[in-house]
Design a protein around this motif. Structure first.
Motif, PDB file in Angstrom:
ATOM      1  N   PHE B  33      20.532   9.030  34.931  1.00  0.00           N
ATOM      2  CA  PHE B  33      21.096   8.215  36.003  1.00  0.00           C
ATOM      3  C   PHE B  33      20.772   8.843  37.352  1.00  0.00           C
ATOM      4  O   PHE B  33      20.690  10.068  37.482  1.00  0.00           O
ATOM      5  CB  PHE B  33      22.615   8.102  35.835  1.00  0.00           C
ATOM      6  CG  PHE B  33      23.028   7.495  34.520  1.00  0.00           C
ATOM      7  CD1 PHE B  33      23.255   8.308  33.422  1.00  0.00           C
ATOM      8  CD2 PHE B  33      23.158   6.128  34.384  1.00  0.00           C
ATOM      9  CE1 PHE B  33      23.605   7.771  32.194  1.00  0.00           C
ATOM     10  CE2 PHE B  33      23.513   5.574  33.164  1.00  0.00           C
ATOM     11  CZ  PHE B  33      23.738   6.392  32.077  1.00  0.00           C
ATOM     12  N   LEU B  34      20.612   7.989  38.326  1.00  0.00           N
ATOM     13  CA  LEU B  34      20.266   8.450  39.671  1.00  0.00           C
ATOM     14  C   LEU B  34      21.169   7.765  40.685  1.00  0.00           C
ATOM     15  O   LEU B  34      21.654   6.654  40.458  1.00  0.00           O
ATOM     16  CB  LEU B  34      18.811   8.117  40.011  1.00  0.00           C
ATOM     17  CG  LEU B  34      17.729   8.594  39.051  1.00  0.00           C
ATOM     18  CD1 LEU B  34      17.390   7.527  38.027  1.00  0.00           C
ATOM     19  CD2 LEU B  34      16.468   8.947  39.831  1.00  0.00           C
ATOM     20  N   TRP B  35      21.362   8.439  41.795  1.00  0.00           N
ATOM     21  CA  TRP B  35      22.020   7.836  42.952  1.00  0.00           C
ATOM     22  C   TRP B  35      21.018   7.806  44.093  1.00  0.00           C
ATOM     23  O   TRP B  35      20.329   8.792  44.346  1.00  0.00           O
ATOM     24  CB  TRP B  35      23.253   8.629  43.373  1.00  0.00           C
ATOM     25  CG  TRP B  35      24.443   8.402  42.498  1.00  0.00           C
ATOM     26  CD1 TRP B  35      24.818   9.150  41.413  1.00  0.00           C
ATOM     27  CD2 TRP B  35      25.421   7.360  42.627  1.00  0.00           C
ATOM     28  NE1 TRP B  35      25.964   8.629  40.864  1.00  0.00           N
ATOM     29  CE2 TRP B  35      26.359   7.545  41.584  1.00  0.00           C
ATOM     30  CE3 TRP B  35      25.606   6.309  43.523  1.00  0.00           C
ATOM     31  CZ2 TRP B  35      27.466   6.701  41.412  1.00  0.00           C
ATOM     32  CZ3 TRP B  35      26.698   5.476  43.339  1.00  0.00           C
ATOM     33  CH2 TRP B  35      27.612   5.673  42.304  1.00  0.00           C
ATOM     34  N   SER B  49      20.732  13.184  40.676  1.00  0.00           N
ATOM     35  CA  SER B  49      20.607  12.565  39.363  1.00  0.00           C
ATOM     36  C   SER B  49      21.398  13.363  38.326  1.00  0.00           C
ATOM     37  O   SER B  49      21.860  14.474  38.593  1.00  0.00           O
ATOM     38  CB  SER B  49      19.135  12.493  38.945  1.00  0.00           C
ATOM     39  OG  SER B  49      18.596  13.806  38.814  1.00  0.00           O
ATOM     40  N   ILE B  50      21.519  12.781  37.145  1.00  0.00           N
ATOM     41  CA  ILE B  50      22.177  13.472  36.042  1.00  0.00           C
ATOM     42  C   ILE B  50      21.610  12.976  34.724  1.00  0.00           C
ATOM     43  O   ILE B  50      21.379  11.772  34.548  1.00  0.00           O
ATOM     44  CB  ILE B  50      23.713  13.289  36.086  1.00  0.00           C
ATOM     45  CG1 ILE B  50      24.395  14.194  35.048  1.00  0.00           C
ATOM     46  CG2 ILE B  50      24.107  11.828  35.886  1.00  0.00           C
ATOM     47  CD1 ILE B  50      25.893  14.314  35.242  1.00  0.00           C
ATOM     48  N   ALA B  91      21.595   3.986  39.657  1.00  0.00           N
ATOM     49  CA  ALA B  91      20.448   3.406  38.977  1.00  0.00           C
ATOM     50  C   ALA B  91      20.201   4.112  37.654  1.00  0.00           C
ATOM     51  O   ALA B  91      20.602   5.262  37.467  1.00  0.00           O
ATOM     52  CB  ALA B  91      19.202   3.505  39.853  1.00  0.00           C
ATOM     53  N   ALA B  92      19.548   3.406  36.750  1.00  0.00           N
ATOM     54  CA  ALA B  92      19.178   3.980  35.459  1.00  0.00           C
ATOM     55  C   ALA B  92      17.802   3.484  35.076  1.00  0.00           C
ATOM     56  O   ALA B  92      17.559   2.272  35.091  1.00  0.00           O
ATOM     57  CB  ALA B  92      20.196   3.604  34.390  1.00  0.00           C
ATOM     58  N   PRO B  93      16.882   4.386  34.726  1.00  0.00           N
ATOM     59  CA  PRO B  93      15.545   3.956  34.307  1.00  0.00           C
ATOM     60  C   PRO B  93      15.538   3.543  32.844  1.00  0.00           C
ATOM     61  O   PRO B  93      16.236   4.127  32.011  1.00  0.00           O
ATOM     62  CB  PRO B  93      14.688   5.213  34.505  1.00  0.00           C
ATOM     63  CG  PRO B  93      15.644   6.353  34.387  1.00  0.00           C
ATOM     64  CD  PRO B  93      16.980   5.849  34.826  1.00  0.00           C
ATOM     65  N   ILE B  94      14.754   2.519  32.548  1.00  0.00           N
ATOM     66  CA  ILE B  94      14.565   2.077  31.175  1.00  0.00           C
ATOM     67  C   ILE B  94      13.282   1.278  31.085  1.00  0.00           C
ATOM     68  O   ILE B  94      13.012   0.423  31.923  1.00  0.00           O
ATOM     69  CB  ILE B  94      15.777   1.255  30.682  1.00  0.00           C
ATOM     70  CG1 ILE B  94      15.645   0.937  29.184  1.00  0.00           C
ATOM     71  CG2 ILE B  94      15.965  -0.010  31.496  1.00  0.00           C
ATOM     72  CD1 ILE B  94      16.920   0.438  28.558  1.00  0.00           C
ATOM     73  N   ASN B  95      12.447   1.604  30.092  1.00  0.00           N
ATOM     74  CA  ASN B  95      11.234   0.824  29.827  1.00  0.00           C
ATOM     75  C   ASN B  95      10.375   0.618  31.078  1.00  0.00           C
ATOM     76  O   ASN B  95      10.021  -0.504  31.423  1.00  0.00           O
ATOM     77  CB  ASN B  95      11.593  -0.538  29.240  1.00  0.00           C
ATOM     78  CG  ASN B  95      12.308  -0.413  27.908  1.00  0.00           C
ATOM     79  OD1 ASN B  95      12.131   0.558  27.179  1.00  0.00           O
ATOM     80  ND2 ASN B  95      13.137  -1.388  27.606  1.00  0.00           N
TER      81      ASN B  95
END
Lengths: 115, 110
Positions: B33-35, B49-50, B91-95
């Motif tokens: 996860f990111l801010w 991020s975390i 935010a969260a990265p995916i695909n």
């Protein structure tokens, strides 16, 4: 800073006219993205590209098309602008570093007003 | 389908106090996860991020907490400064994509 520039920075256009926004990057990134930012919705993906001439739709792709004829340029076109497309548009690249950390880098945005 | 949610559109705090911005997510596949912080007329910029293997990450005045069981993360800013006034997105990265929350506008009053 990932070397991303957007043009124009501001544009006012009339309903029904075509509009093209340009995103240019200087660091040879493979993946490029177009988002729009609207109050209450955050950043929503319009289209993205995973290589020259390789593009795919995002969650809000209706009314938009994209093209990527060169690695460095990713164009977003509104074929016939509507007032609902008044927004701030951001180009981005998303990359994963060696440590596995994924991060997005954004251009400065294009404020588009459709009157 | 908004997989990342920020339910507070705005937050106002006094300078020197703590700011707490919240974010909830629905997709159990998110593992990072990111801010992001966004000033007017600028693009969002990465803040902190975390990873899902941690429950806390600290960087100066900014700390992000992750509660996986609750699918909740929060950003703490201590002490808050007027220059922190901005819109914050989680935010969260995916695909090969990044899913963003709707954002929270933080105003820090002098």
């Amino acid at each position: 800073d990932a070397g991303i520039t957007q043009s124009p920075r501001h544009k006012v256009t009339e309903t029904g006219t075509p509009v093209t926004l340009r995103c240019h990057q200087t660091e040879n990134h493979r993946y490029m993205y177009w988002y729009r930012q609207d109050p209450g919705h955050g950043l929503r993906l319009i289209h993205y590209s995973y290589g020259v001439k390789d593009t795919d739709k995002g969650e809000v792709s209706d009314g938009y098309s994209v093209s990527r004829s060169k690695t460095e340029d990713f164009l977003l076109t509104l074929e016939s602008a509507t007032s609902s497309q008044t927004s701030v548009y951001f180009c981005a690249i998303i990359q994963t570093g060696r440590g596995g950390r994924t991060e997005a880098f954004f251009g400065q945005g294009t404020r588009l007003t459709v009157v | 389908d908004q997989q990342v949610k920020q339910n507070s559109p705005s937050l106002s705090v006094q300078e020197g106090r703590i700011s707490i911005l919240n974010c909830d997510y629905t997709n159990s596949m998110f593992d990072y996860f990111l801010w992001y912080k966004k000033y007017p007329a600028e693009g969002p910029t990465f803040l902190i991020s975390i990873s899902s293997i941690k429950d806390k990450n600290e960087d100066g005045r900014f700390t992000v907490f992750l509660n996986k069981s609750a699918k909740h993360l929060s950003l703490h800013i201590v002490p808050s400064q007027p220059g922190d006034s901005a819109v914050y997105f989680c935010a969260a990265p995916i695909n090969n994509d990044m899913r963003f929350g709707a954002g929270t506008r933080l105003t820090v009053k002098p």
